[in-house]
Design an enzyme around this catalytic site. Sequence first.
Site, short mmCIF file in Angstrom:
data_model
loop_
_atom_site.label_atom_id
_atom_site.label_comp_id
_atom_site.label_asym_id
_atom_site.label_seq_id
_atom_site.Cartn_x
_atom_site.Cartn_y
_atom_site.Cartn_z
N SER A 1 25.00 5.12 46.80
CA SER A 1 26.44 5.04 47.04
C SER A 1 26.96 6.35 47.59
O SER A 1 26.59 7.43 47.12
CB SER A 1 27.15 4.70 45.73
OG SER A 1 28.54 4.68 45.94
N CYS B 1 34.12 1.88 32.08
CA CYS B 1 34.47 0.53 31.64
C CYS B 1 34.53 0.45 30.12
O CYS B 1 35.34 -0.25 29.56
CB CYS B 1 33.54 -0.53 32.19
SG CYS B 1 31.94 0.07 32.66
N HIS C 1 30.15 7.60 47.60
CA HIS C 1 31.20 8.37 46.91
C HIS C 1 30.69 9.19 45.73
O HIS C 1 31.43 9.95 45.12
CB HIS C 1 32.38 7.48 46.50
CG HIS C 1 32.16 6.62 45.29
ND1 HIS C 1 32.55 7.04 44.04
CD2 HIS C 1 31.63 5.39 45.15
CE1 HIS C 1 32.26 6.06 43.17
NE2 HIS C 1 31.71 5.05 43.82
N GLY D 1 27.24 0.99 45.72
CA GLY D 1 26.19 0.80 44.73
C GLY D 1 26.22 -0.58 44.09
O GLY D 1 25.18 -1.21 43.88
#
Length: 408
Positions: free
Chosen positions: A210, A335, A212, A82
């Site tokens: 993406s 994050c 995963h 991604g």
Amino acid sequence: MTKSRKQNKNERKIYLDYAATTPVDPRVKEEMVQFFSEKFGNASQLYSFGQEAKEALEQSREQIQSLIKAKDPDEIIFNSGGTEADNTALKGIMLARWNKKNHLITSKIEHAAILNTCKYLQKKGIKVTYLPVNEDGLVEPEELKRNITPETALVSIMHANNEIGTIEPIKTLAEISHDYGALFHTDAVQTVGKIPVNVQKLGIDMLSMSSHKIYGPKGIGALYKRKDVRLTPLIHGGGHEKGIRSGTENVAGAVGFGKAAEIAQKELHEERKRLEQLRNKLISNILTIPETKLNGHRKKRLPHNANFIFKYIEGEALILRLDDKGIFASTGSACSTQSLRASHVLLAIGLRPEIAHGSLRLTLGRWTTENEIDYVLDVLPNVVKDLRKLSAFTKETEAKVRNLKHKH
Ligand SMILES: *Cc1c(COP(=O)(O)O)cnc(C)c1O
């Protein structure tokens, strides 16, 4: 976790962080294994051994094409995930000075892969506008209309937000973009395989996905790019992936991603209903805890996402307590957990920083059971109660702080 951390008594492990990543489905793994050993050929080589890998790669491309209803399999460009897809879309258009235009529009609640790419582009002289969202996390089409100009080359708005789960009105946003001659990109990492995505009906020019996040392996993803959209590659080399992304193809990864896409497409509707039911049970019960609020839009939200504010507690403390009980969840985004800043998404929907710190995201997935949800509902109210007893930040101190602010 460190060794000193207490293990929960019954060794339960309840994973409720499927929006962060998902385990590889055993059916995906089984499909991949042969491409590490007997079918290790280079997909770019002409001999039959290479062609076997090539055929597997192309089959995966078609599986992904089918999941997002792209017109042509060649519109699927494999890459590392991604983050790379977002980078390729934004830099690929803006650094190519598409139609000599210099303005990019995005939103304040995008993933870091978009926001930090935008910051970089600003340093390179690109003008970037960050659209606000309303208290549900929705980008209002009127805001786009107010900010788009004939100078706008590209509009990039995520399909659904990874923290609060709000699904954006991207069909309308894409139409407005096209009316002004701009291209429309969407980061659909959280929606592909979870809710129906039809790039043709939605009128999308580029889309990031993406593997995963949909029970495929990590380190592989793709950018959907409508055929006539031209962009500058980030990576130059042997001209793989129609020259957009050079480098020997990750065949095993692509095969895994393709299989994951096939399974997601087959099971999407049933799984969506099942998760929605479990999620709704979670929401309605958790909202009975005092001073608790749901973040994100009540209805226009991902089927597996629940995101709460518990006033007067710290999200980090909550995560560690739940970990002790064998429940794995997240606060803010991964994050923002590291930098101990309040989530930019929660601030953008209008929460004050001290309130935004008390957030909990629970995201359900393929192996979530009703039993697990019941266990969470059993444990969570007491954990919240305990933490509030320890907290220096209470209803009373909150009122005092507000009074002080009024006086000064
Ligand atoms: C996970 C995620 C990404 C990053 O994808 P990777 O494959 O991990 O690089 C980008 N955007 C959103 C919305 C995500 O949830």
